[in-house]
Design a protein around this motif. Structure first.
Motif, PDB file in Angstrom:
ATOM      1  N   UNK A 454       0.828  -1.198  -0.094  1.00 52.33           N
ATOM      2  CA  UNK A 454      -0.066  -0.051  -0.001  1.00 52.33           C
ATOM      3  C   UNK A 454       0.925   1.190   0.035  1.00 52.33           C
ATOM      4  N   UNK A 455       1.963   1.116   0.583  1.00 54.60           N
ATOM      5  CA  UNK A 455       2.974   2.391   0.362  1.00 54.60           C
ATOM      6  C   UNK A 455       3.518   2.709  -0.985  1.00 54.60           C
ATOM      7  N   UNK A 456       3.254   1.814  -2.105  1.00 57.05           N
ATOM      8  CA  UNK A 456       3.887   2.118  -3.103  1.00 57.05           C
ATOM      9  C   UNK A 456       3.134   3.113  -3.889  1.00 57.05           C
ATOM     10  N   UNK A 457       1.652   3.538  -3.597  1.00 58.85           N
ATOM     11  CA  UNK A 457       1.341   4.679  -4.162  1.00 58.85           C
ATOM     12  C   UNK A 457       1.740   6.115  -3.709  1.00 58.85           C
ATOM     13  N   UNK A 458       2.397   5.850  -2.508  1.00 62.64           N
ATOM     14  CA  UNK A 458       2.980   7.361  -1.964  1.00 62.64           C
ATOM     15  C   UNK A 458       4.327   7.623  -2.149  1.00 62.64           C
ATOM     16  N   UNK A 459       5.131   6.496  -2.862  1.00 63.15           N
ATOM     17  CA  UNK A 459       6.385   6.648  -3.090  1.00 63.15           C
ATOM     18  C   UNK A 459       6.632   7.686  -4.032  1.00 63.15           C
ATOM     19  N   UNK A 460       7.522   8.760  -3.372  1.00 61.54           N
ATOM     20  CA  UNK A 460       7.550   9.950  -4.447  1.00 61.54           C
ATOM     21  C   UNK A 460       8.975  10.181  -4.873  1.00 61.54           C
ATOM     22  N   UNK A 461       9.898   9.848  -3.925  1.00 61.60           N
ATOM     23  CA  UNK A 461      11.366  10.462  -4.053  1.00 61.60           C
ATOM     24  C   UNK A 461      12.212   9.232  -3.738  1.00 61.60           C
ATOM     25  N   UNK A 462      13.610   9.280  -4.562  1.00 66.60           N
ATOM     26  CA  UNK A 462      14.848   8.913  -3.893  1.00 66.60           C
ATOM     27  C   UNK A 462      15.779  10.029  -3.809  1.00 66.60           C
ATOM     28  N   UNK A 463      16.780   9.815  -2.684  1.00 69.28           N
ATOM     29  CA  UNK A 463      17.689  10.705  -2.487  1.00 69.28           C
ATOM     30  C   UNK A 463      19.018  10.449  -2.767  1.00 69.28           C
ATOM     31  N   UNK A 464      20.055  11.494  -2.735  1.00 72.16           N
ATOM     32  CA  UNK A 464      21.575  11.489  -2.742  1.00 72.16           C
ATOM     33  C   UNK A 464      21.879  12.112  -1.419  1.00 72.16           C
ATOM     34  N   UNK A 465      23.199  11.785  -0.873  1.00 71.49           N
ATOM     35  CA  UNK A 465      23.520  12.448   0.266  1.00 71.49           C
ATOM     36  C   UNK A 465      23.568  14.163  -0.086  1.00 71.49           C
TER      37      UNK A 465
END
Length: 527
Positions: A454-465
């Motif tokens: 269920x969290x897949x639909x909220x997944x917005x970003x990936x980050x770098x340091x």
């Protein structure tokens, strides 16, 4: 003596770049404020100096590599405090370590030093084990029978008394135990049962060499033999000799039984030779054990698997055998637990001294109570709606008008920002609701597959340091975060495929390559 004497915290380091930031922050976070922090770099060739220079109010001293005793003596020479504490770069203090120990020294001017209890943090597994000893009244005799102090950072010395003894540079190890014994023979000391520091157990610990440690302890104890005054001291001395011989010989035998060597490699090890020579009963039992083993060495297996395949590289053979689909779509929860949780919990363990007072965590308060314990005064749980029965605060972190300014001493924000579209406003909220001096502890995903629940639909970003650092600097005015990344190309691949933590070796987990950021962590304080 002033009402609150200055305390010198001396941090000694040699190529501990990946650990020393935690040690420094734990010193800066002490609730006892009249302190100075001195880092003695014993000839590091990594980026230690650059990291130390990024902290304000920390004195950096460099010397050519001379060993731990010489580094501690150099710190003692530069220290201006009436009391002094020595912290190894890979360990850390809890926030009340100095104030608690100083209280004992202030209450009893005759004490030469006071020591407390500690916890061992096993980096390979993320497990904490508390070490709480209760010695008798005769501290010198108790030390003869065994080093009940165990961790040097739990000790707070009177600087003037320590200068009479200093650390013996001729000793390759156990120099702290030697100082304890020499001081306790002439001055009263005190021990209490409150846990005030954490000892990090990892592959490169000096104490991991059982033969060297046993030889060092035997030498230190042997020096006391000529000063024993009565029968009780002789009994304590004999007890210490026997205890340490038994303890370290059993440690050697246990290690040889658990490592993945062939029986031929065990027989060629220096520990096996040592046991056969000096502990024949244990050596005989170990010989019987390894005779029954049918393990192949790693190298023998490699030769067996790839024999006759010299036309292609081992890497290419492995690449061709990779499956097109992951082995798990549940982040490894169905295979013993997720790899990324190991890094998240390592980060929180290293910064647990920040978790005290009033704490906010997202979703539940598991990490708050696990890493804050009895240092937590109030524990709030934030959730976006009232479907979570554990929630005490309802709302969206990017817009949280129902929480007042300057409320929390720390916010535990793990694996949450990537689910918030306006994550920069969420960071602004964190800054607003933190108290001055409060800390934000944040982790975000770098390399990851997207959740298939269920969290897949909220997944917005990936980050770098870099992206996380810039966002934090925008929200936390006049301050910079302390960043750390976890992972490498192997771990990134294993995590994406869904392998579980038990399937990964410690040496694979604990090698970090900044070009493959699986988890990114940051600590930043509201000034």
């Amino acid at each position: 003596m002033s009402a609150f004497p200055k305390v010198s915290i001396v941090i000694t380091t040699f190529n501990n770049y990946h650990f020393i930031g935690t040690a420094i922050r734990s010193a800066l976070e002490q609730d006892y404020k009249n302190i100075e922090i001195i880092v003695v770099d014993d000839g590091s060739t990594d980026q230690t100096k650059d990291l130390v220079d990024s902290f304000s109010g920390v004195t950096y001293i460099f010397q050519s590599n001379q060993g731990l005793s010489a580094a501690r003596n150099a710190g003692l020479q530069y220290a201006g405090g009436e009391f002094i504490c020595f912290l190894d770069a890979d360990d850390w203090l809890y926030y009340n370590a100095i104030s608690l120990n100083a209280m004992f020294l202030l209450d009893d001017p005759d004490l030469a030093f006071v020591a407390g209890a500690h916890t061992i943090y096993y980096e390979f597994t993320g497990v904490f084990v508390d070490v709480i000893k209760q010695p008798g009244n005769n501290m010198y005799n108790e030390l003869l029978g065994g080093n009940f102090i165990g961790m040097h950072a739990t000790v707070l010395y009177r600087s003037d008394i320590l200068r009479e003894f200093i650390f013996d540079t001729a000793l390759p190890n156990c120099e702290d135990y030697d100082v304890y014994l020499r001081i306790a023979r002439k001055h009263p000391i005190r021990h209490h049962k409150t846990i005030i520091a954490a000892y990090r157990k990892h592959q490169e610990n000096m104490s991991g060499d059982n033969i060297a440690m046993l030889n060092g302890i035997q030498e230190v104890l042997g020096r006391q033999k000529y000063f024993l005054k009565n029968e009780d001291e002789v009994k304590a001395y004999v007890k210490g000799i026997e205890f340490n011989r038994r303890y370290y010989s059993e440690q050697m035998a246990s290690r040889l039984k658990t490592i993945h060597y062939s029986k031929w490699e065990i027989r060629e090890s220096k520990e096996y030779y040592f046991l056969k020579k000096y502990f024949p009963e244990i050596g005989k039992e170990l010989s019987s054990y390894i005779f029954k083993q049918k393990k192949f060495s790693v190298m023998r297996n490699i030769k067996r698997i790839f024999f006759g395949r010299k036309q292609e590289s081992n890497e290419m053979i492995a690449l061709k055998n990779l499956p097109l689909k992951p082995v798990s779509t549940q982040f490894g929860y169905d295979r013993g637990g997720p790899i990324d949780r190991y890094y998240i919990e390592t980060f929180l363990a290293e910064n647990s001294f920040c978790i005290h007072g009033n704490i906010l965590e997202i979703g539940d308060n598991y990490y708050t109570m696990r890493f804050g314990g009895d240092r937590v005064k109030t524990s709030d749980v934030l959730h976006v709606d009232d479907t979570n029965p554990a929630a005490t605060v309802i709302g969206d972190l990017s817009d949280l008008p129902n929480v007042a300014d300057n409320t929390y001493n720390a916010i535990v924000l793990t694996q949450t920002l990537h689910l918030i579209y306006d994550f920069k406003r969420a960071l602004d909220t964190c800054y607003r609701i933190l108290k001055p001096g409060g800390s934000l502890l944040v982790t975000v995903p770098g390399i990851s597959h997207i959740a298939q629940d269920e969290w897949g639909k909220y997944w917005q970003w990936s980050f770098t340091s870099r992206s996380l650092s810039r966002a934090l600097e925008d929200s936390f005015i006049n301050n910079k975060p302390v960043m750390k990344t976890y992972g490498n190309v192997f771990i990134a691949s294993a995590f994406i495929y869904g392998f579980g933590l038990p399937e990964i070796k410690p040496e694979q987990l604990n090698y970090h390559d900044d070009h493959y950021q699986v988890i990114i962590s940051a600590v930043i304080k509201k000034l």
